[in-house]
Design a protein around this motif. Structure first.
Motif, PDB file in Angstrom:
ATOM      1  N   THR A 109       0.832  -1.200   0.000  1.00  0.00           N
ATOM      2  CA  THR A 109       0.000   0.000   0.000  1.00  0.00           C
ATOM      3  C   THR A 109       0.867   1.250   0.000  1.00  0.00           C
ATOM      4  O   THR A 109       2.034   1.220   0.404  1.00  0.00           O
ATOM      5  CB  THR A 109      -0.930   0.050   1.227  1.00  0.00           C
ATOM      6  OG1 THR A 109      -0.133   0.126   2.429  1.00  0.00           O
ATOM      7  CG2 THR A 109      -1.822  -1.178   1.287  1.00  0.00           C
ATOM      8  N   SER A 148      -4.251   4.089   1.508  1.00  0.00           N
ATOM      9  CA  SER A 148      -5.320   4.533   0.612  1.00  0.00           C
ATOM     10  C   SER A 148      -5.208   3.949  -0.784  1.00  0.00           C
ATOM     11  O   SER A 148      -6.186   3.919  -1.530  1.00  0.00           O
ATOM     12  CB  SER A 148      -5.331   6.068   0.517  1.00  0.00           C
ATOM     13  OG  SER A 148      -5.602   6.639   1.780  1.00  0.00           O
ATOM     14  N   TYR A 155      -4.944   8.058  -8.323  1.00  0.00           N
ATOM     15  CA  TYR A 155      -5.151   8.454  -6.928  1.00  0.00           C
ATOM     16  C   TYR A 155      -5.043   9.967  -6.765  1.00  0.00           C
ATOM     17  O   TYR A 155      -5.833  10.588  -6.056  1.00  0.00           O
ATOM     18  CB  TYR A 155      -4.118   7.746  -6.050  1.00  0.00           C
ATOM     19  CG  TYR A 155      -4.073   8.230  -4.619  1.00  0.00           C
ATOM     20  CD1 TYR A 155      -4.935   7.715  -3.662  1.00  0.00           C
ATOM     21  CD2 TYR A 155      -3.156   9.208  -4.218  1.00  0.00           C
ATOM     22  CE1 TYR A 155      -4.887   8.160  -2.347  1.00  0.00           C
ATOM     23  CE2 TYR A 155      -3.094   9.653  -2.911  1.00  0.00           C
ATOM     24  CZ  TYR A 155      -3.965   9.119  -1.970  1.00  0.00           C
ATOM     25  OH  TYR A 155      -3.920   9.569  -0.679  1.00  0.00           O
ATOM     26  N   ASN A 159      -8.783  -0.996  -6.218  1.00  0.00           N
ATOM     27  CA  ASN A 159      -8.867   0.419  -5.838  1.00  0.00           C
ATOM     28  C   ASN A 159     -10.164   1.078  -6.291  1.00  0.00           C
ATOM     29  O   ASN A 159     -10.371   2.273  -6.052  1.00  0.00           O
ATOM     30  CB  ASN A 159      -7.669   1.176  -6.414  1.00  0.00           C
ATOM     31  CG  ASN A 159      -6.370   0.847  -5.697  1.00  0.00           C
ATOM     32  OD1 ASN A 159      -6.105   1.353  -4.610  1.00  0.00           O
ATOM     33  ND2 ASN A 159      -5.560  -0.025  -6.290  1.00  0.00           N
ATOM     34  N   ASN A 171      -1.402  13.440   0.063  1.00  0.00           N
ATOM     35  CA  ASN A 171      -2.856  13.457   0.104  1.00  0.00           C
ATOM     36  C   ASN A 171      -3.389  13.786  -1.284  1.00  0.00           C
ATOM     37  O   ASN A 171      -2.842  14.651  -1.974  1.00  0.00           O
ATOM     38  CB  ASN A 171      -3.325  14.526   1.109  1.00  0.00           C
ATOM     39  CG  ASN A 171      -4.826  14.497   1.314  1.00  0.00           C
ATOM     40  OD1 ASN A 171      -5.588  14.868   0.443  1.00  0.00           O
ATOM     41  ND2 ASN A 171      -5.253  14.051   2.480  1.00  0.00           N
TER      42      ASN A 171
END
Length: 255
Positions: free
Chosen positions: A14, A19, A66, A93, A249
């Motif tokens: 990961t 995430s 992502y 995902n 993020n």
């Protein structure tokens, strides 16, 4: 009865505090920090169509997806077992609606993808020549790391063929072979525009990698960016900049 190839053992890895999921073979080709570096270097715009050329288990495309929910990402992979794993990672995902894997050969790109289809093409090609250095005994890793299934010229040609006019291609490549990459890019009408040298640590005398962005039929403006350091010091931990790439993020704007 058809022969069934046993599924290889995999690890569930990961990024970004769990995430993003990327399963990859326990034995075979596994992504390195090079993939993370090139994924953070690119600067896609909203709604761009992106091709990850030689995608392996899909890690570069997964990171780009992502980072931006507005991208459409395709991956081209010649090795069926890696293409299958990349598809599984897309499903894991939840990105089946905007990511797709194409099984195809960069050396015969015209048979897999139409010309000038993508706004952005990113590539982490094999670094070793077919005759240079020790070849990994694992065929999957050997094909990914050495020019056994395609030379640098083949991958650059494939990028030039698939990217639209004025579109962008991005490569990560060893600095020691950087002159060859720059020459081959120019021969394929891909004009270098940005370059960032990657050093192992600040005291290192020579760069380890080059991150290079080029534009198809682009102008002459060229930028050499500040060095990126992977480690804080020799034999030390990751630098703060490198650690940040694993914790990024998705709301952060691309670097």
């Amino acid at each position: 009865m058809p022969h069934v190839v046993p599924r290889p053992a995999i690890t569930r890895d990961t990024l970004f505090a769990g995430s993003l999921v990327c399963n990859q073979p326990t034995q075979g080709y596994r992504f390195s920090i090079d993939a993370v570096l090139v994924a953070q270097f690119v600067q896609p715009k909203a709604h761009h169509n992106v091709l990850d050329l030689g995608c392996g288990s899909g890690i570069v495309g997964l990171i780009l997806a992502y980072r931006s929910a507005e991208l459409t990402v395709h991956g081209l992979e010649i090795q069926p077992e890696l293409a299958c794993l990349a598809r599984e990672n897309i499903c894991a995902n939840g990105w089946s609606g905007r990511m797709q894997i194409i099984e195809g050969d960069a050396c015969a790109i015209e048979g897999s993808i139409q010309a000038e289809t993508y706004d952005l093409v990113v590539c982490n090609p094999p670094y070793g020549t077919a005759n240079g250095g020790r070849i990994n005994p694992n065929p999957q890793a050997a094909n990914a790391r050495h020019e056994l299934c395609g030379s640098l010229e083949d991958f650059v040609h494939a990028a030039a063929f698939t990217v639209r006019n004025r579109g962008t291609v991005v490569f990560v490549y060893p600095a020691r072979r950087g002159a060859a990459l720059l020459h081959i890019l120019s021969c394929n009408r891909l004009t270098p525009k940005r370059m960032q040298p990657v050093y192992s640590y600040p005291e290192a005398q020579t760069a380890r990698l080059l991150l290079i962005e080029a534009v198809k039929n682009g102008g002459e403006q060229f930028e050499i960016m500040a060095p990126f350091y992977v480690y804080h010091h020799k034999n030390g931990p990751y630098s703060q900049a490198m650690q940040a790439l694993y914790l990024e993020n998705p709301s952060c704007s691309p670097r």
